[in-house]
Design a protein around this motif. Structure first.
Motif, PDB file in Angstrom:
ATOM      1  N   HIS A 132       4.913  -6.099   2.864  1.00  0.00           N
ATOM      2  CA  HIS A 132       3.977  -5.055   3.263  1.00  0.00           C
ATOM      3  C   HIS A 132       3.086  -5.618   4.375  1.00  0.00           C
ATOM      4  O   HIS A 132       2.806  -6.827   4.386  1.00  0.00           O
ATOM      5  CB  HIS A 132       3.134  -4.658   2.042  1.00  0.00           C
ATOM      6  CG  HIS A 132       2.211  -3.514   2.285  1.00  0.00           C
ATOM      7  ND1 HIS A 132       0.987  -3.659   2.892  1.00  0.00           N
ATOM      8  CD2 HIS A 132       2.327  -2.199   1.985  1.00  0.00           C
ATOM      9  CE1 HIS A 132       0.388  -2.492   2.969  1.00  0.00           C
ATOM     10  NE2 HIS A 132       1.180  -1.584   2.423  1.00  0.00           N
ATOM     11  N   PRO A 133       2.613  -4.798   5.303  1.00  0.00           N
ATOM     12  CA  PRO A 133       1.747  -5.321   6.370  1.00  0.00           C
ATOM     13  C   PRO A 133       0.507  -6.048   5.875  1.00  0.00           C
ATOM     14  O   PRO A 133      -0.029  -6.926   6.569  1.00  0.00           O
ATOM     15  CB  PRO A 133       1.359  -4.055   7.149  1.00  0.00           C
ATOM     16  CG  PRO A 133       2.483  -3.111   6.917  1.00  0.00           C
ATOM     17  CD  PRO A 133       2.954  -3.383   5.523  1.00  0.00           C
ATOM     18  N   ALA A 134       0.069  -5.713   4.651  1.00  0.00           N
ATOM     19  CA  ALA A 134      -1.169  -6.313   4.145  1.00  0.00           C
ATOM     20  C   ALA A 134      -0.957  -7.514   3.235  1.00  0.00           C
ATOM     21  O   ALA A 134      -1.921  -8.100   2.745  1.00  0.00           O
ATOM     22  CB  ALA A 134      -1.978  -5.263   3.394  1.00  0.00           C
ATOM     23  N   GLY A 135       0.299  -7.893   2.986  1.00  0.00           N
ATOM     24  CA  GLY A 135       0.498  -9.026   2.092  1.00  0.00           C
ATOM     25  C   GLY A 135       1.947  -9.248   1.735  1.00  0.00           C
ATOM     26  O   GLY A 135       2.853  -8.585   2.255  1.00  0.00           O
ATOM     27  N   THR A 136       2.179 -10.175   0.807  1.00  0.00           N
ATOM     28  CA  THR A 136       3.532 -10.553   0.417  1.00  0.00           C
ATOM     29  C   THR A 136       4.155  -9.481  -0.473  1.00  0.00           C
ATOM     30  O   THR A 136       3.539  -9.014  -1.435  1.00  0.00           O
ATOM     31  CB  THR A 136       3.514 -11.885  -0.345  1.00  0.00           C
ATOM     32  OG1 THR A 136       2.953 -12.887   0.498  1.00  0.00           O
ATOM     33  CG2 THR A 136       4.918 -12.296  -0.756  1.00  0.00           C
ATOM     34  N   GLY A 137       5.389  -9.123  -0.188  1.00  0.00           N
ATOM     35  CA  GLY A 137       6.121  -8.175  -1.007  1.00  0.00           C
ATOM     36  C   GLY A 137       5.568  -6.760  -0.900  1.00  0.00           C
ATOM     37  O   GLY A 137       4.743  -6.443  -0.036  1.00  0.00           O
ATOM     38  N   TRP A 138       6.033  -5.912  -1.813  1.00  0.00           N
ATOM     39  CA  TRP A 138       5.600  -4.514  -1.873  1.00  0.00           C
ATOM     40  C   TRP A 138       5.226  -4.160  -3.309  1.00  0.00           C
ATOM     41  O   TRP A 138       6.033  -4.317  -4.222  1.00  0.00           O
ATOM     42  CB  TRP A 138       6.727  -3.585  -1.420  1.00  0.00           C
ATOM     43  CG  TRP A 138       7.134  -3.754   0.006  1.00  0.00           C
ATOM     44  CD1 TRP A 138       8.004  -4.677   0.504  1.00  0.00           C
ATOM     45  CD2 TRP A 138       6.678  -2.972   1.121  1.00  0.00           C
ATOM     46  NE1 TRP A 138       8.133  -4.527   1.863  1.00  0.00           N
ATOM     47  CE2 TRP A 138       7.331  -3.483   2.273  1.00  0.00           C
ATOM     48  CE3 TRP A 138       5.802  -1.898   1.258  1.00  0.00           C
ATOM     49  CZ2 TRP A 138       7.135  -2.955   3.544  1.00  0.00           C
ATOM     50  CZ3 TRP A 138       5.608  -1.367   2.528  1.00  0.00           C
ATOM     51  CH2 TRP A 138       6.259  -1.892   3.650  1.00  0.00           C
ATOM     52  N   LYS A 139       3.998  -3.676  -3.501  1.00  0.00           N
ATOM     53  CA  LYS A 139       3.580  -3.221  -4.821  1.00  0.00           C
ATOM     54  C   LYS A 139       4.000  -1.765  -4.993  1.00  0.00           C
ATOM     55  O   LYS A 139       3.594  -0.892  -4.213  1.00  0.00           O
ATOM     56  CB  LYS A 139       2.062  -3.347  -4.992  1.00  0.00           C
ATOM     57  CG  LYS A 139       1.579  -3.014  -6.396  1.00  0.00           C
ATOM     58  CD  LYS A 139       0.070  -3.206  -6.517  1.00  0.00           C
ATOM     59  CE  LYS A 139      -0.404  -2.883  -7.927  1.00  0.00           C
ATOM     60  NZ  LYS A 139      -1.884  -3.058  -8.056  1.00  0.00           N
ATOM     61  N   VAL A 140       4.808  -1.520  -6.006  1.00  0.00           N
ATOM     62  CA  VAL A 140       5.392  -0.193  -6.205  1.00  0.00           C
ATOM     63  C   VAL A 140       4.952   0.370  -7.546  1.00  0.00           C
ATOM     64  O   VAL A 140       5.066  -0.296  -8.580  1.00  0.00           O
ATOM     65  CB  VAL A 140       6.932  -0.277  -6.145  1.00  0.00           C
ATOM     66  CG1 VAL A 140       7.550   1.072  -6.437  1.00  0.00           C
ATOM     67  CG2 VAL A 140       7.389  -0.791  -4.788  1.00  0.00           C
TER      68      VAL A 140
END
Length: 232
Positions: A132-140
């Motif tokens: 994600h642009p704001a950090g590691t990985g994607w929170k879903v």
């Protein structure tokens, strides 16, 4: 988008004009020549039926269904055709298609050197690539929408270069996942979610685990080795 539309035209069980619907109408009377894409999907699903000990069965909506119905499907690679030996047999790829589509999208993104992306198909099938642009990985966030609305809470998980797929009943009133052992809707379960590297396998596994008994669940976990299983 064009790829998704093409997959819909090929394999949408509910569209009477799709290639799959035409196969379901005609393949019980004579072999039907089919596209390479549909042949590949049907072949994979018959293979996954064996690997899931019959817990994943794309013929579950056939007339007069029984556990041997799927064995009436005969694929002929030389002619790229399919024949249903048992009258009333139909193939429904709905429990497989979204995950398969995620894998096709991943191939397109790779060709175009897109390393960071989130592809979400209705929260039940998600592909997360890179960050994600704001950090590691994607929170879903995921979970049964009606239950989330009641409690105000939703499940979330961090994904990195992997897929989240879920199978479950929409509500207590609508139970649409059928147990191949008895041909009846599964009772007493709400949702199963899995995290895997492959979208198609995730779809197969989440559905298989939803209907599997305890012994079968152990075997499926050992066979497919998902990173995470959530029984919701």
């Amino acid at each position: 988008y064009d790829t998704l539309r093409q997959l819909e035209r090929i394999a949408n069980y509910y569209d009477p004009s799709s290639e799959l619907s035409q196969v379901n109408q005609r393949a019980s009377t004579a072999p039907v020549m089919i596209s390479q894409s549909l042949y590949r999907m049907i072949s994979l699903c018959t293979e996954y039926h064996k690997k899931t000990l019959g817990c994943f069965d794309v013929t579950i909506h056939s007339d007069n269904y029984n556990q041997d119905t799927i064995h009436s499907i005969h694929l002929y690679p030389e002619a790229q055709s399919v024949f249903f030996q048992q009258a009333g047999t139909t193939i429904n790829l709905s429990g497989f298609l979204k995950g398969y589509a995620l894998d096709k999208i991943r191939e397109i993104l790779k060709v175009h050197i897109i390393a960071n992306a989130l592809i979400n198909m209705g929260n039940s099938s998600v592909l997360a690539l890179g960050n994600h642009p704001a950090g590691t990985g994607w929170k879903v966030n995921f979970g049964n929408q009606s239950e989330t609305e009641k409690t105000g809470e939703s499940q979330s998980i961090l994904l990195y270069n992997e897929c989240l797929t879920t199978s479950g009943n929409d509500s207590h009133e609508r139970k649409h996942i059928i147990n191949p052992r008895n041909g009846k809707p599964v009772e007493g379960k709400r949702e199963v979610a899995v995290v895997t590297d492959n979208g198609a396998i995730g779809e197969v596994l989440s559905t298989g685990l939803f209907v599997a008994d305890a012994r079968q669940q152990e075997i499926l976990e050992a066979e497919f080795r998902p990173r995470l299983i959530l029984d919701l």
